[in-house]
Enzyme design. Sequence first.
Site, mmCIF file in Angstrom:
data_model
loop_
_atom_site.group_PDB
_atom_site.id
_atom_site.type_symbol
_atom_site.label_atom_id
_atom_site.label_comp_id
_atom_site.label_asym_id
_atom_site.label_seq_id
_atom_site.Cartn_x
_atom_site.Cartn_y
_atom_site.Cartn_z
ATOM 1 N N CYS A 140 -9.491 7.986 -6.218
ATOM 2 C CA CYS A 140 -8.130 7.453 -6.314
ATOM 3 C C CYS A 140 -7.132 8.605 -6.231
ATOM 4 C CB CYS A 140 -7.962 6.690 -7.629
ATOM 5 S SG CYS A 140 -6.280 6.152 -7.960
ATOM 6 N N CYS A 195 -5.337 8.887 -10.211
ATOM 7 C CA CYS A 195 -6.077 9.298 -11.407
ATOM 8 C C CYS A 195 -7.347 10.076 -11.101
ATOM 9 C CB CYS A 195 -6.424 8.075 -12.268
ATOM 10 S SG CYS A 195 -7.575 6.931 -11.471
ATOM 11 N N LYS A 198 19.054 11.428 -56.121
ATOM 12 C CA LYS A 198 17.599 11.271 -56.087
ATOM 13 C C LYS A 198 16.985 11.861 -54.819
ATOM 14 C CE LYS A 198 17.333 7.178 -59.033
ATOM 15 N NZ LYS A 198 16.859 5.775 -59.164
ATOM 16 N N CYS A 207 0.845 -1.185 0.000
ATOM 17 C CA CYS A 207 0.000 0.000 0.000
ATOM 18 C C CYS A 207 0.887 1.243 0.000
ATOM 19 C CB CYS A 207 -0.916 -0.007 1.221
ATOM 20 S SG CYS A 207 -1.915 1.484 1.395
ATOM 21 N N ASP A 240 23.735 5.564 -46.620
ATOM 22 C CA ASP A 240 23.945 4.199 -47.081
ATOM 23 C C ASP A 240 24.582 4.151 -48.464
ATOM 24 O OD1 ASP A 240 23.644 1.757 -45.777
ATOM 25 O OD2 ASP A 240 22.007 1.134 -47.083
ATOM 26 N N CYS A 262 -4.366 -0.529 0.181
ATOM 27 C CA CYS A 262 -4.943 -1.657 0.907
ATOM 28 C C CYS A 262 -6.406 -1.372 1.232
ATOM 29 C CB CYS A 262 -4.147 -1.936 2.179
ATOM 30 S SG CYS A 262 -4.220 -0.603 3.389
ATOM 31 N N ASP A 310 8.691 -1.842 -42.839
ATOM 32 C CA ASP A 310 7.912 -1.174 -41.804
ATOM 33 C C ASP A 310 6.722 -2.023 -41.361
ATOM 34 O OD1 ASP A 310 6.766 -0.954 -44.272
ATOM 35 O OD2 ASP A 310 6.587 1.216 -44.277
#
Length: 1058
Positions: free
Chosen positions: A61, A64, A345, A19, A375, A46, A758
């Site tokens: 809570c 949130c 290109k 807790c 590359d 708890c 991809d």
Amino acid sequence: MEGGAEAVKSGTRGGGQVCQICGDGVGTTAEGDVFAACDVCGFPVCRPCYEYERKDGTQACPQCKTKYKRHKGSPAIRGEEGDDTDADDTSDFNYPASGNDDQKQKIYDSGEIGLSKYDSGEIPRGYIPSVTNSQISGEIPGASPDHHMMSPTGNIGKRASFPYVNHSPNPSREFSGSIGNVAWKERVDGWKMKQDKGTIPMTNGTSIAPSEGRGVGDIDASTDYNMEDALLNDETRQPLSRKVPIPSSRINPYRMVIVLRLVVLSIFLHYRITNPVRNAYPLWLLSVICEIWFALSWILDQFPKWFPINRETYLDRLALRYDREGEPSQLAAVDIFVSTVDPMKEPPLVTANTVLSILAVDYPVDKVSCYVSDDGAAMLTFDALAETSEFARKWVPFVKKYNIEPRAPEWYFSQKIDYLKDKVHPSFVKDRRAMKREYEEFKIRINGLVAKAQKVPEEGWIMQDGTPWPGNNTRDHPGMIQVFLGHSGGLDTEGNELPRLVYVSREKRPGFQHHKKAGAMNALVRVSAVLTNGQYMLNLDCDHYINNSKALREAMCFLMDPNLGRSVCYVQFPQRFDGIDRNDRYANRNTVFFDINLRGLDGIQGPVYVGTGCVFNRTALYGYEPPIKQKKKGGFLSSLCGGRKKASKSKKGSDKKSQKHVDSSVPVFNLEDIEEGVEGAGFDDEKSLLMSQMSLEKRFGQSAAFVASTLMEYGGVPQSATPESLLKEAIHVISCGYEDKTEWGSEIGWIYGSVTEDILTGFKMHARGWRSIYCMPKRPAFKGSAPINLSDRLNQVLRWALGSVEILFSRHCPLWYGYGGRLKFLERFAYINTTIYPLTSIPLLIYCVLPAICLLTGKFIIPEISNFASIWFISLFLSIFATGILEMRWSGVGIDEWWRNEQFWVIGGISAHLFAVFQGLLKVLAGIDTNFTVTSKASDEDGDFAELYMFKWTTLLIPPTTILIINLVGVVAGTSYAINSGYQSWGPLFGKLFFAFWVIVHLYPFLKGLMGRQNRTPTIVVVWAILLASIFSLLWVRIDPFTTRVTGPDTQTCGINC
């Protein structure tokens, strides 16, 4: 990778959750499950603290702020209904507990792995030599700070240094309390103490809070308490993003029409199958087969769009939590990859603009590193990048000072808008004019480099220091690394640091398989892991610049969210394009795919990876699995989306499985065990095998530094490592033989086996159970260029389709791969559709030829129908139109964009997709490989959209041209026959003409592309058209349609008065 386990297990003790208020165990429910007070975020509380909070606290809570639901056995409180119970709450994630406490922390010690302990959080400012390139002897000439291998320009020889530690917060521990409760007060005090005292550096280059993994007993309750801090903390623990559902008034009618269309389609197919056309049986059979395939293809495409969602991010909350003003930023580090191959290109000026937009991004400069992969080993790219790094020293402070968008200079200065809007600084106009002049001079220098590179010298390129350029032979050269900008080595004109900029060209030797773009991306993953090891990675094509400087922060709202981020493998942004003609003749924007299909997938398991504009979680790319999600009970729809798997047969079996299936994203080995051997480590044989150094090197390759980097959950590199050793290791990991006998390309990194790496890479992640996020900020995050020329566009589509066919015939085909994993059912539907869509070209081609055959032969594929049967035909057409209209309504896509997409689906289907199928079959069956060409990304210098009207002949134009001509001939032939046959033949003609016009209208953009500018048709098209028209005209004459066929008695037998 143990940091992630520490983040989540910090609230556990003795195998159970602790807790976060009182420090006691959370406990279990009557069913034996872990008690979860909040069913939204699973914040550990708890039951006594939960009951106290419901009765005397805020009833919500603390993390949130969701109002607590009443659990079974809890007494009702005032204002609460007595039957408001929730008996089956579980937390979102469950990490299997480890049997060895040493697993909770990684200790990097000196030994075989090459790392050593360190005690200070200070960052060593070691200098990185400018250039390193590998030699056959194995020595690194650039490993010495005093040796500069390559200095084509005057300022490249300056040394640059790197930071090697990336302190990152533990997002799952960002909690604070409410006001008016002593327990919450202690929680806030502990959080304040953690912020005041800083973080304790761990020996793996990450950091944790002093109270991490402990109870509240470690919190100093006497710390001063500030009310304003608590209010601020209340804001910082709010979610960083949220789902925005499509309004029910728009999505529900859409779903109803889909179901209705499915029913009508079933009835229609039943009628077509049970009512054959006897006098045209072959035509009828072909048409029915095509229609069944179209129906299956529609189902695969339509149902993954059943749960579309939108998302909203909160950048202010992200800043409050991780990037407060006046404090060191705790945002995660990001390594950005830019890939290029051929500078002819892919013009260097385009790549330079992309790099400049990256260096100017709105993100902490020490958290950003840009890696450019060349590359093609082109000296032109190297020189252009050197010029770019110098211009960045002036450009970056200018854009940050005036907060301009976009931060790519070419596109900023070409905007046709009022650039003075919202600008109030008196010096802006003067500075803008000066910067525009600087950029124009920069363009002249780049253009000069391009002009010089047009003719290669016979002896090859020579650098300024007189040494030959190592990449003169593009197929046989050593690996090269150049650090242009770096920590404390790259300052702008105002003395501020610039992000790191690193040039990388991997080694290439004959006889090795280099795997094109996927291999280059994997090389960048390894280089970046050794040098900077950012927790997240963004990959961009060289023509995709950052259009929204806050794009990285948008992605962090998902990836750094304490609840959502743990299971996210990547955040995909939509592709947006510049330089497309106003009418978007060839559907280059692809709006239907990016604004409809991907938003639908985001509601299931996330969008597919589309190759660029994607921020990755490095852990997911390393082939690990996400945190194990607790199974929840769901209805039919959740099971349809893969909400849960079959329950285990017994609790014992479940426990055994959970112990065996340790979360792969948090490895259970540490380096001490590797160094000392697996004997006596306290693990069973299976875990001992996992922990062995041999298994690590078999998975990741023979690099101790890289293997060590994979164990750092929050990134960073060891403090003890020297810059020279890091560069030497970086050169090693880009050698062409490094991936041999490893899992690179099969389980790790970008996956090999398809030119569309991809799709394959994203599919593997989803199959492991990861989910992806689709982020669509109001200002597009990235923008790129697209080929607006017809031939270039068809070649681009051909490459995509060929990649899909390669996946279809591989072991990774979604039809049979990954059924033992956690891929959701509708997500699999989408991947199957992505893989098999090129096959639709065959029935589509047949269906486009059928109208002409029917008109030329006088037969039809549909028999004479009754009035009742015609209702189903009309209903089918109406449902098709209704689906499209409602789809446009909830997505915001315009009718013109939707119609262009439909047209190009036919154009691409009977040309590029058809060729892709046959090329894929040749590659699979005969081993004949077809090399794809890089799509041209040249800028439009000959006027607005001059490239749109340029004609480039390609064999892809033959099938659409043929189909267009034979349908036009068929329309003329059918009309002529009807005119000569009388009014009774006009009825059957209308159906055939409608069929033919459907084909012609869909091919209209293709026809305009053939006509060129101002209706100037290219000669080859005229020749081709005349040839085909002559052939069909002769065939028509042979059929002799003008002769009236009169049936009656034989006059020779019966006489004239018969």
